[in-house]
Write a protein that holds these residues in place. Structure first.
Motif, PDB file in Angstrom:
ATOM      1  N   LYS A   7       0.854  -1.194   0.000  1.00 32.27           N
ATOM      2  CA  LYS A   7       0.000   0.000   0.000  1.00 32.27           C
ATOM      3  C   LYS A   7       0.887   1.239   0.000  1.00 32.27           C
ATOM      4  N   GLY A 151      -7.780   8.116   6.060  1.00 31.69           N
ATOM      5  CA  GLY A 151      -6.666   7.186   6.296  1.00 31.69           C
ATOM      6  C   GLY A 151      -7.032   5.734   6.007  1.00 31.69           C
ATOM      7  N   ASP A 154      -5.184   2.109   4.371  1.00 27.49           N
ATOM      8  CA  ASP A 154      -4.462   1.068   5.121  1.00 27.49           C
ATOM      9  C   ASP A 154      -5.390  -0.122   5.367  1.00 27.49           C
ATOM     10  N   GLN A 209      -1.265   9.017  13.444  1.00 24.14           N
ATOM     11  CA  GLN A 209      -2.062   8.762  12.232  1.00 24.14           C
ATOM     12  C   GLN A 209      -1.338   7.868  11.233  1.00 24.14           C
ATOM     13  N   VAL A 210      -0.135   7.443  11.551  1.00 21.36           N
ATOM     14  CA  VAL A 210       0.656   6.663  10.597  1.00 21.36           C
ATOM     15  C   VAL A 210      -0.065   5.396  10.122  1.00 21.36           C
TER      16      VAL A 210
HETATM   17 MG    MG Z   1      -2.412   7.317   6.137  1.00 20.71          MG
END
Ligand code: MG
Ligand code: ADP
Ligand code: ASP
Length: 402
Positions: A7, A151, A154, A209-210
């Motif tokens: 990703k 986000g 992921d 937020q990773v």
């Molecule tokens: Mg992200």
């Protein structure tokens, strides 16, 4: 030969040069004899730009139309990447969420994946192609496009890894792994070689937020081999797995979250059933409550304060005011200038001094604590938002700079 899901986040595909850089990573993996399925995010700030565009037209658009709009960003990425890979001379096909059978519920803007029908991807892999999939999007029972929440690419990647029984799921981003704190804020944060699912889940849920927190939750449930690494460097990344080889650290990371707000209900009657009334009213609107603090009753009254996600603050206040007579509070106050700072670590449950050390760091930095909440694996404090960076650095230094 392995099946690998890769990703790439928005900054990894932000422009033509970055697209070709990623095309090279993908085709190198393919050349090594692997089946490769790739999930892409929208380029750079595309999603934010689309939100702004919507705002110009209608500040309160329906969530369905918002998803129709936001899902286009990822589609641009997969088409451009397919063209880049074609140019490099490799067989490739790009597919939308609908084409890969990414079935979700109907919570537009924050849809949950119900199942993935992997047949199309499997048949494309069977003909020797690299498969590119648009992240962040799915389709509901009405055949409408849904998105998985900010986000969410992921989570698309991990869901595909589960459905395809992939050997490895690699999350490429703009930092070369998971650090003990956000490396953009805390310059001397340290990269972790590995981290447990539970620790990563807490860090992600508490503001790092990773990784999208639901992706980690799913990876844990299905024991997906996850790795976070950079598309900008060739450095080894961080492995997320069940049991790290090394002895567990007391604290594995520090995270902070600005997207939180505090509500206080003042002058509640000090009798049984009050908390039930407050929180069932909020539950009716599916508003999640986080840290809760109740004062000791004085006279016949008490106060209850709690935090909610900042994007549900208005709905929460509206709902509480609408039920003011039933709940029976004298006053309601709101603070949206706060932030939640947390330390996370699987080893801290057996280590008495951890909380004291955190509070010492905050005290030395003259940061006032408004609320505290603890669990086996984390300690969170609520502080003024203006103190965020100072507090983050002070707490990080206390645990990692000795
Ligand atoms: Mg992200
Ligand atoms: P992508 O677009 O690739 O999905 P994100 O912006 O969602 O990337 O996540 C990567 C960012 O997460 C990094 O640039 C970093 O600033 C931030 N981050 C926050 N906490 C951490 C942490 N503990 N370790 C690594 N990165 C972190
Ligand atoms: N493009 C979406 C976002 O910006 C999804 C993602 O990047 O994961 O939130």
């Amino acid at each position: 030969m392995a099946l690998i899901v890769q990703k790439f986040g928005g900054s990894s595909v932000a422009n033509a040069e970055r697209v070709f850089n990623v095309a090279e990573i993908i085709t190198n993996t393919f050349k090594q004899g692997n089946d490769v399925v790739v999930v892409l995010s929208a380029q750079g700030d595309t999603t934010d730009d689309l939100i702004e565009k919507a705002n110009e037209i209608n500040p309160k658009p329906s969530k369905r139309e918002m998803d129709m709009l936001l899902s286009t960003g990822e589609q641009i990425s997969i088409a451009l990447m397919a063209m880049a890979i074609e140019k490099l001379g490799f067989p490739v096909v790009s597919l939308t969420g609908w084409q890969v059978g990414m079935k979700t519920d109907s919570t537009y803007g924050n849809a949950r994946i119900k199942k993935v029908e992997p047949e199309r991807i499997q048949s494309e892999l069977g003909t020797g192609k690299i498969v590119l999939v648009a992240g962040f999007q799915g389709i509901n029972k009405y055949d409408d496009i849904t998105t998985l929440g900010r986000g969410g690419s992921d989570t698309s990647a991990v869901a595909l890894a589960v459905a395809l029984k992939a050997d490895l799921c690699q999350i490429y981003t703009d930092v070369d792994g998971i650090y003990t704190a956000d490396p953009r804020v805390v310059k001397d944060a340290k990269k972790l070689e590995e981290i447990t699912y539970d620790e990563m889940l807490e860090l992600a849920s508490l503001g790092a937020q990773v990784m999208h927190n639901r992706s980690v939750e799913m990876a844990k449930r299905y024991s997906v081999h996850l790795e976070v690494l950079s598309s900008f460097t060739r450095n080894p990344g961080t492995k997320i797995k069940e049991v790290p080889q090394m002895e567990k650290m007391h604290v594995s990371g520090v995270a902070s979250d600005k997207r939180t707000a505090r509500i206080s209900l003042i002058g509640l009657e000090d009798v049984p059933g009050i908390a039930f009334k407050i929180f069932s009213v909020l539950a009716q609107k599916k508003i999640n409550v986080d840290i809760i603090l109740q004062s000791i009753g004085r006279g016949n009254t008490k106060d209850i304060s709690f935090t909610v996600a900042d994007n549900s603050l208005n709905a929460a206040v509206e709902m509480l005011n609408a039920n003011r007579d039933i709940i029976g509070f004298k006053d309601i106050t709101v603070n949206d200038r706060i932030c939640k700072l947390s330390i996370v670590g699987a080893g801290m449950v057996n280590n008495a001094g951890v909380a004291a050390k955190m509070f010492e760091a905050l005290s030395n930095a003259s940061v006032n604590i408004q609320m505290i909440s603890t669990s086996e694996i984390k300690i969170s404090v609520l502080i003024d938002r203006d103190d965020e960076e100072r507090a983050l650095k002070a707490v990080h230094a206390m645990f990692f700079n000795n």
